[in-house]
Design an enzyme around this catalytic site. Structure first.
Site, short mmCIF file in Angstrom:
data_model
loop_
_atom_site.label_atom_id
_atom_site.label_comp_id
_atom_site.label_asym_id
_atom_site.label_seq_id
_atom_site.Cartn_x
_atom_site.Cartn_y
_atom_site.Cartn_z
CG ASN A 64 -32.44 -9.57 -13.20
OD1 ASN A 64 -32.82 -9.71 -12.04
ND2 ASN A 64 -31.29 -10.08 -13.63
CG ASP A 108 -29.06 -13.94 -20.55
OD1 ASP A 108 -28.62 -14.84 -19.80
OD2 ASP A 108 -30.26 -13.80 -20.83
CE LYS A 162 -25.26 11.67 -14.75
NZ LYS A 162 -26.00 12.65 -13.92
CG PHE A 183 -34.37 -21.73 -9.94
CD1 PHE A 183 -35.63 -21.43 -9.46
CD2 PHE A 183 -33.53 -22.53 -9.17
CE1 PHE A 183 -36.05 -21.90 -8.24
CE2 PHE A 183 -33.93 -23.01 -7.94
CZ PHE A 183 -35.20 -22.69 -7.46
CE LYS A 204 -31.40 -22.05 -17.38
NZ LYS A 204 -31.99 -20.83 -16.78
CE LYS A 215 -28.09 -22.63 -20.04
NZ LYS A 215 -28.45 -21.28 -19.56
#
Length: 404
Positions: free
Chosen positions: A209, A278, A288, A322, A336, A340
């Site tokens: 990300n 995730d 490869k 976060f 959240k 959590k």
């Protein structure tokens, strides 16, 4: 608060140099050992004798004027400093600091010190707003330099606007706050995660990300400066590890989970600022993958949620999560936090200017189980980190916030 603290006061050449005398006086009265360095141009506005009288120490201007053969002055001062304050800081000195120039006693000492640095800019309103000056300040803020924002009012040049050196009382108050915050987390063991995780498809390709790791690294740096023993578990990030911070490098979400769980029992505070993937590929090719077909199907499996796992396992740890969102930030943040089992949840809208991945600034909202606690304006990530950690310190000292 300031007794036995060595503060190096750097005075650069602007008309506001006369206010530095009041800063020096107030610091000395508060018990600080004040050592003054002046640039050559600063001596055109105010005499070194003024600072010598107020500080009871020689004032250093010339890099080559070594009064004690046993030490190298700029190294001795750099090592001795608990804090370096540059007030006033002209556009010129800010530019030198940003680009690592060292052509006088002040800039040489600034390059040599590992102490925190606090800068109080003072200049013409248009100079302060100039993109080059703003970019230089952003560069310094990204390195952890602290700033006392200039005031708005009548300037010596005749303009009215932002650029006037903040009043000595406010600068001294900022110095008091710095040392007050410095020990707030002393004795605490803080575990911070940062950066993006990497999920391998084959030896040369992976899923990841846009996380730069800057927020997590800023938290680690600020926690260390506030007295904590800090361990940083970091994924992909091209950043220097803050001084005094123990680092554990990991690659995948599974690697990060294992590193966190191993250290969870010995941690007092866990701040999970990493951007963890995730999902991961079900299979990772040993070689490869060659380009054959027009389409390639990649099957993914869900990774174990690190934050939810530690939230369910915690005993006396204070857990901070976060959330990077693009819409309905309050709703998703609270969902959240409760799901959590966090004590605090820091959320931002990554589509908002100044709050996205890779920036040196952030705009965050902090929640607890009762809702919004604090909404912070745009500020440097180090500034956000200090605000967050001050809030954590207040709650952990009082023993509040743990949801068992």
């Amino acid at each position: 608060m300031l007794r036995n603290k060595t503060i190096v006061l750097g005075v650069s050449g602007g008309i506001a140099a006369y206010k530095a005398a009041a800063i020096c006086s107030k610091l000395a009265q508060a018990g600080a050992d004040v050592r003054v360095i002046m640039t050559e141009s600063a001596t055109r506005f105010i005499a070194p004798l003024t600072f010598q009288t107020l500080s009871r120490h020689d004032v250093i201007v010339d890099t080559f004027d070594e009064k004690d053969a046993a030490v190298v002055s700029h190294i001795d001062l750099a090592d001795r400093a608990d804090l370096v304050v540059v007030a006033p800081a002209t556009a010129n000195i800010i530019a030198k600091m940003a680009h690592g120039l060292a052509d006088d006693m002040l800039t040489t000492t600034l390059l040599a010190t590992t102490a925190p640095v606090l800068v109080a800019p003072a200049m013409n309103v248009h100079m302060y707003a100039h993109p080059a000056v703003q970019a230089n300040m952003e560069t310094l803020a990204g390195r952890g330099v602290l700033f006392v924002e200039p005031g708005t009012g009548q300037l010596a040049c005749g303009y009215v606007g932002k650029g006037r050196l903040e009043e000595p009382e406010q600068i001294v108050e900022a110095i008091h706050r710095f040392f007050m915050e410095e020990g707030q987390l002393r004795g605490k063991k803080v575990l911070v995660t940062a950066g993006g995780t990497v999920e391998r498809i084959d030896p040369v390709r992976y899923l990841t990300n846009d996380s730069s790791g800057k927020m997590g690294y800023a938290i680690a740096e600020a926690a260390r400066s506030m007295g904590a023993e800090v361990t940083l578990v970091t994924g992909k990030a091209s950043l220097s590890v803050p001084n005094g911070v123990s680092v554990v490098h990991v690659e995948s979400a599974q690697n990060m989970l294992e590193a966190v769980l191993e250290r969870l029992p010995g941690s007092d505070i866990v701040i999970k600022a990493a951007a963890v993937a995730d999902y991961r590929p079900v299979e990772k090719a040993v070689q490869k993958i060659k380009k054959n077909e027009q389409e390639m199907t990649l099957t993914l499996v869900k990774n174990q949620d690190i934050l939810q796992t530690i939230g369910s396992m915690k005993k006396n740890q204070f857990i901070v999560g976060f959330a990077a969102e693009t819409e309905r930030i309050d709703e998703y943040a609270m969902g959240k936090l409760l799901k959590k089992n966090c004590d605090l949840l820091v959320a931002n809208d990554v589509t908002q200017e100044g709050a996205g991945f890779g920036t040196d600034t952030n705009v965050v909202r902090i929640y607890d189980k009762n809702g919004l606690v604090r909404a912070l304006p745009i500020m440097t990530k180090l500034g956000v980190a200090r605000e967050l950690l001050t809030l954590i310190a207040e709650r952990t000292v009082k023993g509040e916030g743990t949801n068992k």
